[in-house]
Design a protein around this motif. Sequence first.
Motif, PDB file in Angstrom:
ATOM      1  N   TYR A  20       0.941  -1.186  -0.024  1.00  0.00           N
ATOM      2  CA  TYR A  20       0.010   0.129   0.149  1.00  0.00           C
ATOM      3  C   TYR A  20       0.903   1.342  -0.006  1.00  0.00           C
ATOM      4  O   TYR A  20       1.454   1.630   0.897  1.00  0.00           O
ATOM      5  N   PRO A  21       1.036   1.697  -1.102  1.00  0.00           N
ATOM      6  CA  PRO A  21       2.001   2.916  -1.259  1.00  0.00           C
ATOM      7  C   PRO A  21       1.306   4.249  -0.739  1.00  0.00           C
ATOM      8  O   PRO A  21       2.280   4.958  -0.115  1.00  0.00           O
ATOM      9  N   GLY A  22       0.107   4.554  -0.475  1.00  0.00           N
ATOM     10  CA  GLY A  22      -0.356   5.552   0.053  1.00  0.00           C
ATOM     11  C   GLY A  22      -0.365   6.855  -0.884  1.00  0.00           C
ATOM     12  O   GLY A  22       0.410   6.868  -1.921  1.00  0.00           O
ATOM     13  N   CYS A  23      -0.717   7.872  -0.509  1.00  0.00           N
ATOM     14  CA  CYS A  23      -0.700   9.178  -1.273  1.00  0.00           C
ATOM     15  C   CYS A  23       0.582   9.723  -1.381  1.00  0.00           C
ATOM     16  O   CYS A  23       0.964  10.382  -2.518  1.00  0.00           O
ATOM     17  N   LEU A  24       1.526   9.767  -0.161  1.00  0.00           N
ATOM     18  CA  LEU A  24       2.677  10.244  -0.426  1.00  0.00           C
ATOM     19  C   LEU A  24       3.666   9.643  -1.594  1.00  0.00           C
ATOM     20  O   LEU A  24       4.105  10.443  -2.472  1.00  0.00           O
ATOM     21  N   THR A  25       3.674   8.366  -1.441  1.00  0.00           N
ATOM     22  CA  THR A  25       4.657   7.940  -2.449  1.00  0.00           C
ATOM     23  C   THR A  25       3.918   7.755  -3.746  1.00  0.00           C
ATOM     24  O   THR A  25       4.684   7.658  -4.766  1.00  0.00           O
ATOM     25  N   THR A  26       2.626   7.839  -3.855  1.00  0.00           N
ATOM     26  CA  THR A  26       2.012   7.854  -5.293  1.00  0.00           C
ATOM     27  C   THR A  26       2.257   9.044  -5.895  1.00  0.00           C
ATOM     28  O   THR A  26       2.410   9.095  -7.208  1.00  0.00           O
ATOM     29  N   PHE A  27       1.821  10.061  -5.163  1.00  0.00           N
ATOM     30  CA  PHE A  27       1.824  11.715  -5.786  1.00  0.00           C
ATOM     31  C   PHE A  27       2.877  12.521  -5.525  1.00  0.00           C
ATOM     32  O   PHE A  27       3.421  13.250  -6.291  1.00  0.00           O
ATOM     33  N   VAL A  28       3.697  12.394  -4.259  1.00  0.00           N
ATOM     34  CA  VAL A  28       4.760  13.127  -4.085  1.00  0.00           C
ATOM     35  C   VAL A  28       6.111  12.613  -4.119  1.00  0.00           C
ATOM     36  O   VAL A  28       6.991  13.339  -4.686  1.00  0.00           O
ATOM     37  N   LEU A  29       6.301  11.295  -3.744  1.00  0.00           N
ATOM     38  CA  LEU A  29       7.658  10.812  -3.851  1.00  0.00           C
ATOM     39  C   LEU A  29       7.480   9.339  -4.706  1.00  0.00           C
ATOM     40  O   LEU A  29       7.606   8.400  -4.425  1.00  0.00           O
ATOM     41  N   PRO A  30       7.146   9.513  -5.988  1.00  0.00           N
ATOM     42  CA  PRO A  30       6.897   8.271  -6.996  1.00  0.00           C
ATOM     43  C   PRO A  30       8.082   7.372  -7.038  1.00  0.00           C
ATOM     44  O   PRO A  30       7.998   6.146  -7.303  1.00  0.00           O
ATOM     45  N   LYS A  31       9.525   8.060  -7.108  1.00  0.00           N
ATOM     46  CA  LYS A  31      10.580   7.229  -7.138  1.00  0.00           C
ATOM     47  C   LYS A  31      10.662   6.200  -5.974  1.00  0.00           C
ATOM     48  O   LYS A  31      11.114   5.159  -6.073  1.00  0.00           O
ATOM     49  N   ILE A  50      -3.732  -2.090  -4.260  1.00  0.00           N
ATOM     50  CA  ILE A  50      -5.050  -1.787  -4.188  1.00  0.00           C
ATOM     51  C   ILE A  50      -5.047  -0.490  -4.987  1.00  0.00           C
ATOM     52  O   ILE A  50      -4.758   0.794  -4.286  1.00  0.00           O
ATOM     53  N   LYS A  51      -5.598  -0.321  -6.112  1.00  0.00           N
ATOM     54  CA  LYS A  51      -5.438   0.721  -6.699  1.00  0.00           C
ATOM     55  C   LYS A  51      -6.672   1.603  -6.436  1.00  0.00           C
ATOM     56  O   LYS A  51      -6.458   2.969  -6.723  1.00  0.00           O
ATOM     57  N   GLU A  52      -7.776   1.286  -5.578  1.00  0.00           N
ATOM     58  CA  GLU A  52      -8.882   2.052  -5.334  1.00  0.00           C
ATOM     59  C   GLU A  52      -8.471   2.982  -4.087  1.00  0.00           C
ATOM     60  O   GLU A  52      -9.101   3.970  -3.985  1.00  0.00           O
ATOM     61  N   LEU A  53      -7.243   2.683  -3.345  1.00  0.00           N
ATOM     62  CA  LEU A  53      -7.051   3.360  -2.077  1.00  0.00           C
ATOM     63  C   LEU A  53      -5.874   4.213  -2.465  1.00  0.00           C
ATOM     64  O   LEU A  53      -4.844   3.810  -2.862  1.00  0.00           O
ATOM     65  N   TYR A  54      -5.967   5.479  -2.192  1.00  0.00           N
ATOM     66  CA  TYR A  54      -5.213   6.500  -2.602  1.00  0.00           C
ATOM     67  C   TYR A  54      -4.235   7.251  -1.346  1.00  0.00           C
ATOM     68  O   TYR A  54      -3.327   7.516  -1.215  1.00  0.00           O
ATOM     69  N   CYS A  55      -5.172   7.344  -0.206  1.00  0.00           N
ATOM     70  CA  CYS A  55      -4.524   7.970   1.103  1.00  0.00           C
ATOM     71  C   CYS A  55      -5.346   7.393   2.309  1.00  0.00           C
ATOM     72  O   CYS A  55      -6.472   6.957   2.375  1.00  0.00           O
ATOM     73  N   CYS A  56      -4.505   7.263   3.350  1.00  0.00           N
ATOM     74  CA  CYS A  56      -5.041   6.688   4.633  1.00  0.00           C
ATOM     75  C   CYS A  56      -5.608   7.638   5.459  1.00  0.00           C
ATOM     76  O   CYS A  56      -6.115   7.388   6.500  1.00  0.00           O
TER      77      CYS A  56
END
Length: 64
Positions: A20-31, A50-56
Amino acid sequence: MNIGAFIKRISLMFKNVLYYPGCLTTFVLPKIRENYISILKWMGQEHITIKELYCCGSPVRAAG
């Protein structure tokens, strides 16, 4: 035993891992996300995301 061999041995104990990458690694720190996935692949570890979950909700909770 070196650390790489140890990690690969541990990974054999698990069939799948939920990443679960969460929003930080998905949008801010993709590397960082790419690095995690690279490590899982290097370990030979199957992973599911889980592609449907973006932020915890942690950023909102931390903001008060």
